[in-house]
Scaffold this motif. Structure first.
Motif, PDB file in Angstrom:
ATOM      1  N   ASP A   8      25.552  25.645 -12.389  1.00 38.03           N
ATOM      2  CA  ASP A   8      24.501  24.807 -11.797  1.00 38.03           C
ATOM      3  C   ASP A   8      24.682  24.611 -10.289  1.00 38.03           C
ATOM      4  N   HIS A  10      22.416  25.605  -8.044  1.00 39.01           N
ATOM      5  CA  HIS A  10      21.109  25.096  -7.626  1.00 39.01           C
ATOM      6  C   HIS A  10      20.830  25.212  -6.128  1.00 39.01           C
ATOM      7  N   ASP A  36      21.788  28.772 -13.578  1.00 34.24           N
ATOM      8  CA  ASP A  36      21.150  27.893 -12.587  1.00 34.24           C
ATOM      9  C   ASP A  36      21.793  28.071 -11.209  1.00 34.24           C
ATOM     10  N   HIS A  64      16.488  27.444 -14.816  1.00 34.90           N
ATOM     11  CA  HIS A  64      15.877  27.517 -13.482  1.00 34.90           C
ATOM     12  C   HIS A  64      15.851  28.954 -12.965  1.00 34.90           C
ATOM     13  N   HIS A 118      24.734  28.967 -20.857  1.00 40.58           N
ATOM     14  CA  HIS A 118      24.135  27.953 -19.968  1.00 40.58           C
ATOM     15  C   HIS A 118      24.068  26.612 -20.725  1.00 40.58           C
ATOM     16  N   HIS A 150      24.355  23.166 -17.649  1.00 39.43           N
ATOM     17  CA  HIS A 150      23.016  22.651 -17.944  1.00 39.43           C
ATOM     18  C   HIS A 150      22.916  21.123 -17.898  1.00 39.43           C
ATOM     19  N   HIS A 152      25.032  19.144 -16.278  1.00 40.68           N
ATOM     20  CA  HIS A 152      25.463  18.713 -14.932  1.00 40.68           C
ATOM     21  C   HIS A 152      26.515  17.609 -14.928  1.00 40.68           C
TER      22      HIS A 152
HETATM   23 FE   LIG Z   1      20.895  23.045 -13.975  1.00 43.17          FE
END
Ligand SMILES: [Fe+2]
Length: 246
Positions: A8, A10, A36, A64, A118, A150, A152
């Motif tokens: 993640d 991002h 992600d 994402h 994920h 996923h 976080h």
């Molecule tokens: Fe995420």
């Protein structure tokens, strides 16, 4: 073998760079990415370029990554996530779009030593928040060790013969030795958008010889990340939440 486990990210280039300069002083051999890589942040191409340059030995796609690369349209996304995903889709270069589209669906087994996914190894888009979800995943799979993302937040779920246990830590650095005869679902936390109430970037290193997972939380220049998000015209809550880890 020591594996750097990143999840993640991002599109948060400042957080990712901070981790990579921190781990320069530590020994690690291979990188595993739990999905992600993009979405939310203002640096999708720089982040994908940085991850690609690491030559991850294993990487799986996140929800994402799918929407930002056009594999899915994001019907399940909230308005803010969808706006960021469509912005990201427009910004991504063709090679980076292709790289994201080609990320495999998890789970993937790494060197025969552990699995990565994920959301969960059963459903890449599902969440493991607590012991009940973890127990359902343990029952439907047989991986001795599986790293997931996923949600976080960093957490370890362990299933022994008679019970399930949760290890949550708020420490900036935490080492956990995996016990024999216990199966594990482990989330290294989010590099680029932590959601456990701490704004610190999160990742893990797994030493498969000593069976020790080390979690690390790092301060990074999040004001810079916030400014980039606002300057890009992305929704303000995406910048605000970074400061509070939500
Ligand atoms: Fe995420």
């Amino acid at each position: 073998m020591r594996y750097l486990i990143l999840s993640d990210i991002h599109s948060n280039q400042e957080a990712l760079r901070t981790i990579l300069s921190f781990v320069r002083r530590k020994r690690w051999d291979k990188v595993a990415v739990l999905g992600d890589v993009v979405g939310y942040g203002a640096d999708p191409n720089q982040t994908v370029d940085t991850v690609r340059a690491l030559k991850p030995m294993a990487a799986v796609r996140g929800n994402h990554d799918k929407v930002c690369s056009g594999l899915e349209e994001g019907e399940m996304f909230n308005r803010i996530a969808l706006e960021a995903a469509m912005w990201t889709r427009k910004k991504l270069t063709r090679p980076n779009l292709r790289w994201l589209r080609e990320l495999p669906q998890g789970p993937a087994v790494v060197d025969g030593k552990f699995a990565i996914c994920h959301g969960t190894p059963v459903d890449e888009d599902a969440y493991i928040f607590g012991e009940l979800e973890a127990l359902n995943v343990f029952r439907r799979t047989d991986f001795p060790i599986c790293f997931f993302g996923h949600s976080h937040f960093p957490v370890i779920f362990g299933l022994s013969a008679d019970s399930i246990t949760t290890v949550l830590t708020a420490a900036p650095s935490f080492r956990f030795r995996l016990k024999p005869g216990v199966r594990y679902l482990i989330n290294p936390g989010s590099v680029g958008q932590p959601r456990d109430g701490s704004p610190l970037s999160s990742f893990a290193i797994y030493d498969s010889d000593s069976r020790v997972v080390s979690f690390h939380r790092l301060r990074y220049r999040l004001q810079e990340t916030q400014q980039k998000i606002l300057k890009a015209g992305l929704p303000r809550p995406l910048a605000d939440r970074l400061a509070v880890g939500r």
